[in-house]
Write an enzyme that holds these catalytic residues in place. Structure first.
Site, mmCIF file in Angstrom:
data_model
loop_
_atom_site.group_PDB
_atom_site.id
_atom_site.type_symbol
_atom_site.label_atom_id
_atom_site.label_comp_id
_atom_site.label_asym_id
_atom_site.label_seq_id
_atom_site.Cartn_x
_atom_site.Cartn_y
_atom_site.Cartn_z
ATOM 1 N N ARG A 104 0.882 -1.185 0.000
ATOM 2 C CA ARG A 104 0.000 0.000 0.000
ATOM 3 C C ARG A 104 0.911 1.224 0.000
ATOM 4 N NH1 ARG A 104 -5.244 1.488 3.571
ATOM 5 N NH2 ARG A 104 -6.061 0.067 1.995
ATOM 6 N N GLN A 120 -10.206 -3.876 -3.032
ATOM 7 C CA GLN A 120 -11.485 -3.330 -2.573
ATOM 8 C C GLN A 120 -12.576 -3.613 -3.600
ATOM 9 O OE1 GLN A 120 -12.260 -1.607 0.428
ATOM 10 N NE2 GLN A 120 -14.287 -2.095 -0.375
ATOM 11 N N HIS A 164 -7.473 0.670 -6.271
ATOM 12 C CA HIS A 164 -7.651 -0.165 -5.074
ATOM 13 C C HIS A 164 -8.351 -1.464 -5.516
ATOM 14 C CE1 HIS A 164 -7.801 -1.299 -1.017
ATOM 15 N NE2 HIS A 164 -8.620 -0.395 -0.499
HETATM 16 N N1 CP Z 1 -11.168 -0.073 2.681
HETATM 17 C C1 CP Z 1 -9.873 -0.167 3.075
HETATM 18 O O1 CP Z 1 -8.948 -0.406 2.263
HETATM 19 O O2 CP Z 1 -9.674 0.018 4.394
HETATM 20 P P1 CP Z 1 -8.298 0.187 5.163
HETATM 21 O O3 CP Z 1 -7.741 1.543 4.740
HETATM 22 O O4 CP Z 1 -8.650 0.150 6.599
HETATM 23 O O5 CP Z 1 -7.356 -0.897 4.748
HETATM 24 N N1 NVA Z 2 -9.987 6.767 -1.021
HETATM 25 C C1 NVA Z 2 -9.564 6.345 0.285
HETATM 26 C C2 NVA Z 2 -9.773 4.882 0.453
HETATM 27 C C3 NVA Z 2 -9.350 4.314 1.768
HETATM 28 C C4 NVA Z 2 -9.586 2.836 1.855
HETATM 29 C C5 NVA Z 2 -8.101 6.713 0.502
HETATM 30 O O1 NVA Z 2 -7.307 6.503 -0.422
HETATM 31 O O2 NVA Z 2 -7.778 7.221 1.561
#
Ligand code: CP
Ligand code: NVA
Length: 317
Positions: free
Chosen positions: A112, A142, A139
């Protein structure tokens, strides 16, 4: 791994990366969702004895970290949480060197980070599969959980109308691409200047042409939500954009999912949100905590789809 072309069957995912959903075919995604549904019923499958997943986090996480870690444990393997501040990567060791070194220790890397290019660079230099656990652009894990949830709740994907309201961000890009591939009609309402990227729109339009679905882009949340089966929302300010918080709160005010907006959707609409959520900002508590919300089912599904993905990538059978 260098190769990102993923073929037509689940078996073809073996040893491959997942950087964006553009790399998965409709058949790949269908197979992953079927496997995920099975893993949801048969949680413990100790097939990964001796296998380790390295998880590099340069941004915060609750769901991604815990679901990958718990998922590896349920499959009999091991996961290592590697935060940027602890890794030498955070002190200037190159992405390429990190990729080569980790390839000698572990079986796959989940990362990430901010720049999508960093994940591409890591994948290019690693000899093991790399999974994108969120970048500024995409993502994909997700979106796999989102698709599983839509399938569970609506009983199908083809012809389901999914309306995303808010920032044209990483979550919106992956949702749009995944939905277009699987035949969901997608409508996205974002304010001017915060629209989804052309790169993702072009890919989604191409897939929609194949699956027979539609992509609608608008600035009007009411238009996007009209007749929707699913309403999807994400934060107005993503990780890394904190300096823009005040400006974004103003720009995005009309994009709140609330009782008045959802009236435009089908009465049995489902509300989804990737979480974390900010109640009374992008969505009211009445909606996210209401009877049409499936956000915790959606969050749980992260575990099941990621286990299916890990199994497809790491297990020969
Ligand atoms: N939705 C999601 O990716 O959550 P986190 O940021 O908690 O991993
Ligand atoms: N769009 C958000 C998603 C978090 C899971 C971010 O990137 O912070």
């Amino acid at each position: 791994m260098h190769t990102v072309n993923i073929g037509d069957t689940q078996a073809s995912l073996y040893g491959k990366d997942l950087l964006t959903l553009k790399d998965l075919s409709e058949a790949d995604i269908s197979a992953l969702l079927t496997e995920a549904a099975d893993l949801k019923q048969n949680k413990i499958q100790p097939i990964f004895q001796g296998k380790t997943l390295a998880m590099i986090f340069e941004k915060s996480s609750t769901r991604t970290r815990v679901s990958f870690e718990a998922g590896m444990a349920q499959l009999g393997g091991n996961a290592l949480f590697l935060s940027q501040k602890d890794l030498q990567l955070g002190r200037g060791e190159t992405v390429a060197d990190t990729a080569k070194v980790l390839s000698g220790y572990v079986d796959a890397i989940m990362i990430r980070t901010f720049e999508h290019e960093k994940v591409e660079e890591l994948a290019e230099h690693a000899d093991i599969p790399v999974i994108n656990g969120l970048t500024d652009k995409y993502h994909p894990c997700q979106a796999l959980a989102d698709l599983l949830t839509i399938k569970e709740v609506k009983g199908k994907l083809k012809g389901v109308k999914v309306a995303y309201i808010g920032d044209g961000n990483n979550v919106a890009h992956s949702l749009m691409v995944g939905c277009a591939k699987m035949g969901c009609d997608v409508s996205i309402a974002s304010p001017k200047g915060y629209e989804v990227l052309d790169e993702a729109v072009n890919a989604a339009k191409e897939y929609a042409g194949v699956s027979g679905s539609s992509i609608t882009l608008t600035a009007d949340p009411g238009e996007a939500v009209k007749g929707a089966d699913v309403i999807y929302s994400d934060v107005f300010t993503s990780m890394g954009q904190e300096a823009e918080t005040n400006e974004r709160l103003t720009v995005f005010t009309p994009y709140q999912v609330n009782a008045s907006l959802v009236k435009h959707a089908k009465p049995d609409y489902t509300f989804l949100h990737c979480l974390p959520a900010h109640r009374e900002e992008e969505v009211t508590a009445e909606i996210i905590d209401g009877p049409n919300s499936a956000v915790f089912q959606q969050a749980e599904n992260r575990l099941h789809v990621q286990k299916a993905l890990l199994k497809a990538i790491l297990y020969k059978g």
